[in-house]
Enzyme design. Structure first.
Site, short mmCIF file in Angstrom:
data_model
loop_
_atom_site.label_atom_id
_atom_site.label_comp_id
_atom_site.label_asym_id
_atom_site.label_seq_id
_atom_site.Cartn_x
_atom_site.Cartn_y
_atom_site.Cartn_z
N HIS A 1 0.84 -1.20 0.00
CA HIS A 1 0.00 0.00 0.00
C HIS A 1 0.88 1.25 0.00
O HIS A 1 2.09 1.18 0.20
CB HIS A 1 -0.93 0.03 1.22
N LYS B 1 -0.51 4.78 4.59
CA LYS B 1 -1.33 3.80 5.33
C LYS B 1 -0.69 3.54 6.69
O LYS B 1 0.51 3.25 6.79
CB LYS B 1 -1.47 2.50 4.54
#
Length: 267
Positions: free
Chosen positions: A156, A160
Site C-alpha cells: 500500500h 497507510k
C-alpha cells in the site's frame, strides 16, 4: 428511488473518491458530508473539495446535528472516528457502510452489538474483485489445506498507518477457517534473523509501504513442485468507492444485522 448518502471523512483520499462515485450513481444522492471539526474543509462544498464541481452539500464537523440528512453513512476513516459515528447512527437508526480497518477487539465487539439495532456492512475491502478473490482463496485453502505453505503479501501507499492491511488479515482468516487453523496461533508477521525451518502450519504476512500504491494483495500457496498465487491489484480508489455504493444500496432496506461484501455480491 434514490438513497440519501452521508460521507464521513469527506476531505480524505477515500472520502473524495466516495463523493465522486456517489455523484456518478443515479441511484444515490449525496446528502451530507462530514469531517473532523478541526479540518480546513469545514464549510466548503463537498463536490468542490472532491473536484466534481459544486453540489450544494456543505462539509460539517458535527455529525450528530445533521443525522436527519442521510439514510446511510459511508465511513472510511479511522477506528476512533468510525466509533464516534457509530454511536450517532446507532441512536438514530441509520445504516452504515464501514471500510475502516485497524479496529481493536473491543471496538469489533461494539460494532457487533450495534448490528443488533442497525443494518451494517463492515468489510476491509469493498472491491468486487477482491471479494471474488476471497471466494477463490476459500476454495484454494480447502483443497490445498496443509500440504501447501501459505504466504500473504500486501503493498500500500506510504500514508497507510496499519499493517498488515485489513484485507490481508481477512485473507489470512479465510485461509485459517478453511483449513482448520487458528490465525492468532499460526500467524507470522515478517521474519528477521535466524528463524529456523518454516512451521508448516504457519500463515505468513509481509507488508510493503511505498509511494502511492493503491493496494496490491497476493496469497501464495506453495507446495512441492508448484505454487498457486491469487493476486488482486487496485489501480484506483474508485474501485472501492463504487463497491461502497453497491453496499449502501444493498444495506439501506435492511432493518438490522452485520453483513460483509460477500453477502452483497451473493458469493
Amino acid at each position: 428511488m434514490t438513497i440519501k448518502i452521508g460521507i464521513n471523512g469527506a476531505n480524505g483520499r477515500m472520502g473524495k473518491a466516495l463523493t465522486r462515485a456517489c455523484m456518478q450513481d443515479q441511484n444515490m444522492q449525496l446528502a451530507a458530508a462530514f469531517e473532523v471539526a478541526s479540518s480546513d474543509s469545514i464549510g466548503l462544498d463537498a463536490g468542490e473539495v472532491a473536484g466534481t464541481g459544486r453540489t450544494g452539500v456543505t462539509i460539517h464537523g458535527d455529525l450528530k446535528n445533521h443525522h436527519a440528512d442521510f439514510e446511510v453513512l459511508i465511513d472510511f476513516t479511522t477506528p476512533r472516528c468510525t466509533m464516534q459515528a457509530l454511536k450517532v447512527c446507532r441512536v438514530h437508526g441509520k445504516s452504515m457502510v464501514i471500510g475502516t480497518t485497524g479496529f481493536t477487539g473491543q471496538q469489533q465487539r461494539e460494532i457487533q452489538q450495534a448490528s443488533a439495532e442497525i443494518s451494517m456492512i463492515v468489510a476491509p475491502n469493498m472491491s468486487i474483485g477482491v471479494n471474488l478473490c476471497l471466494k477463490l482463496i476459500q476454495t484454494a485453502a480447502t483443497i490445498l489445506s496443509h500440504d501447501y505453505d501459505v504466504e500473504i503479501i500486501e503493498a500500500h501507499h506510504r500514508h497507510k498507518v496499519d499493517a498488515p492491511s485489513g484485507t490481508a488479515l481477512r485473507m489470512g482468516e479465510i485461509v485459517a477457517e478453511s483449513s482448520g487453523r487458528n490465525l492468532t496461533e499460526c500467524a507470522v508477521y515478517s521474519r528477521q534473523g535466524h528463524t529456523g525451518e518454516r512451521d508448516r502450519e504457519a500463515i505468513g504476512f509481509q507488508s510493503i509501504r511505498a509511494g502511492d500504491i493503491v493496494g496490491n494483495h497476493t496469497v501464495m500457496f506453495s507446495g512441492t513442485g508448484e505454487s498457486v498465487e491469487i493476486t488482486h491489484k487496485a489501480t484506483s480508489r474508485m474501485t472501492y468507492a463504487r463497491g461502497a455504493m453497491c453496499a449502501a444500496a444493498w444495506v439501506a432496506p435492511r432493518p438490522r444485522g452485520l453483513y460483509d461484501m460477500r453477502a452483497v455480491l451473493g458469493i
